[in-house]
Enzyme design. Structure first.
Site, PDB file in Angstrom:
ATOM      1  N   ASP A  38      -5.075  12.841  11.301  1.00  0.00           N
ATOM      2  CA  ASP A  38      -5.518  12.128  10.099  1.00  0.00           C
ATOM      3  C   ASP A  38      -6.106  10.771  10.474  1.00  0.00           C
ATOM      4  O   ASP A  38      -5.823   9.758   9.834  1.00  0.00           O
ATOM      5  CB  ASP A  38      -4.351  11.959   9.127  1.00  0.00           C
TER       6      ASP A  38
ATOM      7  N   ASN B  79       5.576   4.750  -0.191  1.00  0.00           N
ATOM      8  CA  ASN B  79       4.995   3.439  -0.478  1.00  0.00           C
ATOM      9  C   ASN B  79       5.373   2.438   0.609  1.00  0.00           C
ATOM     10  O   ASN B  79       6.453   2.522   1.201  1.00  0.00           O
ATOM     11  CB  ASN B  79       5.480   2.933  -1.832  1.00  0.00           C
TER      12      ASN B  79
ATOM     13  N   LYS C 163       8.531   1.030   4.688  1.00  0.00           N
ATOM     14  CA  LYS C 163       8.019   2.240   4.056  1.00  0.00           C
ATOM     15  C   LYS C 163       9.190   2.951   3.385  1.00  0.00           C
ATOM     16  O   LYS C 163      10.100   3.426   4.054  1.00  0.00           O
ATOM     17  CB  LYS C 163       7.359   3.149   5.092  1.00  0.00           C
TER      18      LYS C 163
ATOM     19  N   GLY D 116       0.836  -1.196   0.000  1.00  0.00           N
ATOM     20  CA  GLY D 116       0.000   0.000   0.000  1.00  0.00           C
ATOM     21  C   GLY D 116       0.864   1.237   0.000  1.00  0.00           C
ATOM     22  O   GLY D 116       2.063   1.191  -0.267  1.00  0.00           O
TER      23      GLY D 116
END
Length: 976
Positions: free
Chosen positions: A808, A698, A715, A692
């Site tokens: 978030d 990424n 990541k 993902g």
């Protein structure tokens, strides 16, 4: 209210007879003696007789009632609170119904009606002639209540003033408009300092037909223009003034349209689903949403449009824009940009965050022409040095006028020619005084050339010989790609002549706007040592060599990005100072050229890969800026300098402020090195597949080779592609410092080279909550919802105790593992509150999960995460957040205006979950629950269960894995 009548303008002077022929008193004077003798007649619809002996000309009880025309369009009325400034009454506010007519300002104890037979209801409790008003002082944010707005009516006879308090801001503005219409010559402003007929919220102009001018107050007949027409009946006298009401951005309730909107905002509204009813319902919210969107695209958020991009240059908040330049194509681009803003950033869209500009075309400024010309020569034909200094003089005279676009930064460097090192100059601004600087540079350079000729006549022959030797040595250095002191010195010194830079830098680097590396500070220190050598007669060249070795040695430890930022922060290559120190710089050191150059070669070998990388970047920087900072006419290597002044001029002050607040690249690299592991991670991990992507990079599924193929998540982030690199450090530091069972565990981080960062995290096999909701047909029961909220709240509580806001929270950023553990991830947008800054005001996050205070650009605290948690709960109930089917601009408007969103089928839910949602989604932050309070809520306490009960939600994942495994086995069998 849009008509102005002659009787309104001239009640304080001798007035002509009214249309009906009634005799006017005509005795009223502008001095306001207090006799109360105004004009004794008015329009047919209103008669006012002032008979009181009060010095204000105000009567408490009129002997003759005022005849009112309630349906008149020339009348403003409404409930207000009134008091005067007397000693005994100053603390009392009396509620009155205020009516302003053509001649008087009347106050009633109850709303008057002309239809009933009660004459007392139409008798004003207080009547104030308009011609006695001297000025109106505005007193905003004061009055009867905290939200009231007030203004003070000051009479001409210096008697008691009347204070009027209005409840709402809209009514306040309406009343000011009414006074402006009825009393156009009365000064309206704060502390009597405003211009005639103006108040702080409005820009009002009175456009006359010719006769009414600035001297109208002294001329008794100046107010009567040629366009004044006397008419009979109830219409009174026609308006002699064309009244225009201008505001920056406003809303006209009569037409239901916005006024003063920029063309971009108009286009956004036309293409959005915000209807006229929405506009009329809450025009302030529409403006807030438009400002919110403009700020997002102006670079105020992490996902905003970058500095220097065409999107920013077309924004209406720039000072240099022209509304006529907006085209439908640009508007469509902005709509598309808003659509993309709500999506996770993909690596393919990274280029939109970089400033894009075309490389400037020659000719270049005077003191840079020789550098650029010689650089192109050097690149194309291995270079050749000028045979004498006369060529420099000729080129100087030829290009002396090409300085129109030279930034003051370059000129500032020429002013401080004799200083080898200094602090970074201020950011470049518009080069409006370039001619003055260029003339001064030419004069200084001419004086220097004469001085150099006087001192170097005796050594011309030796210089020619040394130049030939220097060229041979330079060719050798070119093949080895050495690290020479390319930032300083003149081309006559072999030490300062670098090799030819390869022209392999792709032009796309210039277009992408990447900052290029600049190895300036080691050479800067070398130049300091060289200048000391020049100034002190007892120092030999070996000392210079030692200085060169000493300062170049640590240079190998610095990365390309740190050098890039240092070049922009210290854009002062000492080559210009070195060249203009003394003639010994170009001639006196020729005898020591061998000893100066040779010690540099051993240092080049370990830095060779970095130098190869940077040489391409330096080429691209030259193409990008087209301007170099050093005035050395023959130096071929002074390319990595500060950006050209052209793009910098387009930056707004707000953007420059943001730039200064951000960590520069040098600080980022230094900070990263204190956090990351310097070991190469590639031999340690084996990447399996892409899992993902997050807000900053990424995510890949990988296996730890030395730990029994333990699955982890990697990541990967390209630092060059990140618009705000400090967010990455922020994410690493928060994860490293926030070890909790409900936060994705941080394992390690690695910096590969100088632009690739790996963050190693634990792998969550269950995937995101979004996938779980979608693959379970949106059938999460309340117990499962309560359990997920309970686990998420524990992670949020841990963050909030550390004064960290996630900002978030949504289903994409809540992950589950194979055992049902719920953990929060993606800290790219998190922020830390401090005692000095206990609230934030920036706009980050995902729009559909944003709290109203964020959309309205108000200050906020940790409770924005609670709102987002409530929206995430609605996701688990209904399968999607509210307004997801709306286009983003309409969604932002609905969030700002609707407050707490409504459930689609509330009858299917229990009272406990609805109460839980009500305190999570409370618009008033004061009453919104905290994480501590939510953990004690009955919905969490009684409905939540063990994490093992979430295992059924992961059955789809197991089935998917089995299917993939079976497919793999089938394919292997087929190959066999």
């Amino acid at each position: 209210m849009t008509s102005i009548y002659t009787s309104d303008l001239k009640n304080h002077r001798r007035a002509p007879p009214p249309p009906n022929g009634a005799a006017g008193s005509g005795s009223g004077s502008s001095s306001g003696s207090g006799s109360g003798s105004g004009s004794g007649s008015g329009s047919g619809s209103l008669t006012n007789i002032v008979t009181s002996s009060n010095s204000l000309g105000v009567t408490a009880n009129q002997t003759k009632p005022i005849q009112l025309n309630i349906n008149s369009s020339k009348r403003q009325s409404g409930w207000v609170h009134v008091k005067d400034d007397g000693i005994f009454t100053s603390f009392r506010w009396n509620k009155r119904f205020m009516v302003i007519n053509d001649k008087t300002l009347n106050f009633y104890k109850q709303e008057p009606y002309s239809s009933d037979g009660n004459s007392n209801s139409n008798t004003p409790d207080l009547s104030f002639p308009l011609y006695l008003i001297n000025n109106i002082n505005l007193k905003p944010n004061s009055g009867y209540s905290k939200t009231s707005q007030s203004f003070e009516i000051v009479p001409k006879n210096n008697n008691k003033s009347i204070l009027i308090s209005v409840k709402t801001n809209n009514d306040y503005l309406d009343w000011l408009d009414a006074f402006t219409t009825k009393c156009p010559l009365v000064q309206i402003g704060e502390n009597n300092s405003g211009v005639s007929s103006s108040h702080p919220h409005l820009q009002i102009q009175h456009l006359t037909n010719g006769s009414l001018n600035g001297n109208s107050s002294s001329s008794p007949t100046s107010g009567l223009s040629s366009s004044s027409v006397l008419t009979g009946g109830n219409s009174g006298v026609s308006g002699p003034i064309n009244f225009t009401h201008k505001v920056h951005v406003g809303f006209d309730p009569a037409s239901g349209n916005f006024t003063g909107l920029p063309d971009t905002w108009k286009s956004l509204l036309q293409h959005s689903k915000i209807t006229n009813e929405d506009w009329k319902k809450d025009p302030v919210a529409v403006i807030k949403v438009l400002e919110f969107y403009s700020d997002i695209n102006g670079g105020n958020s992490a996902a905003g449009t970058p500095i220097g991009s065409p999107m920013i240059n077309s924004k209406t908040n720039n000072n240099n824009n022209d509304p006529n330049n907006y085209s439908s194509a640009k508007n469509n681009v902005q709509e598309a940009n808003l659509q993309e803003w709500v999506k996770p950033p993909a690596k393919s869209t990274v280029s939109q965050f970089k400033p894009s500009r075309a490389a400037p075309k020659p000719p270049t400024p005077y003191h840079l022409t020789q550098l650029n010309g010689s650089s192109h020569q050097h690149t194309s034909s291995s270079g050749s040095l000028p045979s004498s200094g006369n060529n420099n003089n000729n080129n100087n005279s030829t290009n002396n006028n090409n300085t129109k676009n030279v930034s003051p930064l370059n000129n500032l460097m020429n002013k401080s020619e004799l200083i080898p090192a200094r602090r970074a100059p201020p950011p470049p601004t518009s080069g409006t005084s370039s001619d003055t600087y260029s003339n001064k540079n030419h004069q200084d350079r001419s004086g220097y050339e004469q001085q150099r000729q006087q001192r170097t006549d005796s050594s011309q022959q030796q210089q020619q010989q040394q130049k030939q030797h220097q060229y041979q040595q330079k060719s050798q250095q070119q093949q080895q790609q050495p690290l020479s002191s390319h930032q300083g010195g003149t081309s006559h010194i072999p030490k300062q002549v670098p090799p030819t830079l390869p022209s392999s830098g792709p032009p796309t680097q210039a277009a992408s706007g990447k900052s290029m590396p600049s190895k300036i500070h080691p050479d800067l220190k070398i130049q300091q040592g060289t200048n000391n050598y020049i100034k002190s007669s007892g120092t030999d060249a070996n000392q210079v060599d030692g200085d060169a070795k000493q300062f170049i040695k640590p240079f190998n430890l610095q990365s390309k990005k740190s050098q890039q930022q240092l070049a922009s922060k210290q854009p002062s290559p000492p080559s210009s100072q070195q060249q203009q120190q003394k003639p010994m710089t170009s001639h006196g050191l020729m005898g020591t050229s061998h000893s100066v150059t040779k010690p540099l070669n051993p240092v080049n070998d370990p830095i060779k890969p970095l130098n190869l990388k940077s040489s391409k970047s330096k080429e691209a920087l030259n193409e990008t800026s087209g301007v170099s900072k050093t005035p050395s006419p023959t130096d071929k290597s002074n390319k990595p300098t500060a950006p050209a002044s052209g793009p910098a001029v387009t930056k707004t002050a707000k953007q420059l402020k943001k730039e200064r607040e951000r960590l520069n690249d040098l600080q980022i690299i230094a900070k990263l090195k204190t956090v990351v592991n310097n070991q190469d991670p590639k031999p340690l991990f084996r990447i399996v597949e892409k899992a993902g992507q997050g807000a900053s990079g990424n995510v890949y599924l990988a296996e730890m080779i030395k730990d029994n193929n333990r699955k982890i998540a990697i990541k990967q982030m390209d630092l060059d592609a990140q618009p705000r690199k400090e967010l990455i450090i922020n994410e690493i530091l928060v994860m490293k410092d926030s070890q909790h069972k409900n936060i994705v565990n941080f394992l390690d981080s690695y910096l590969i080279g100088d632009n690739e960062l790996w963050v190693i995290m634990e792998y969550m096999q269950g995937g995101s909550l979004t996938e779980i909701i979608e693959n379970n047909d949106f059938k999460l029961n309340e117990k499962q919802i309560a359990t997920i909220c309970f686990e998420t709240l524990k992670g949020l509580q841990h963050l909030h105790k550390k004064h960290i806001i996630h900002r978030d929270i949504k289903s994409d950023n809540v992950l589950l593992d194979a055992y049902g553990n719920v953990k929060i991830t993606d800290f790219g947008f998190c922020a830390k509150l401090t005692d000095q800054r206990n609230k934030r005001a920036t706009m980050v996050g995902t729009p559909y999960w944003m709290a109203p205070e964020v959309v309205k650009q108000k200050e906020y605290d940790e409770k924005v995460d609670v709102w987002s948690l409530g929206i995430m709960t609605i996701e688990m109930i209904e399968g999607e957040p509210p307004y997801l089917n709306e286009e983003p601009l309409k969604a932002l408007y609905l969030i700002a205006t609707n407050g707490t969103p409504k459930l689609k089928k509330p009858e299917l839910l229990s009272n406990s979950i609805k109460k839980f949602l009500s305190i999570c989604l409370c618009v008033d932050v004061r009453y919104r629950a905290s994480t501590d309070e939510l953990l004690e809520h009955s919905f969490i306490q009684h409905k939540s269960g063990k994490i093992e009960e979430l295992a059924p939600l992961l059955e789809w994942k197991k089935q998917q894995q089995k299917h993939q495994q079976h497919k793999q086995e089938t394919s292997d069998t087929g190959f066999a």
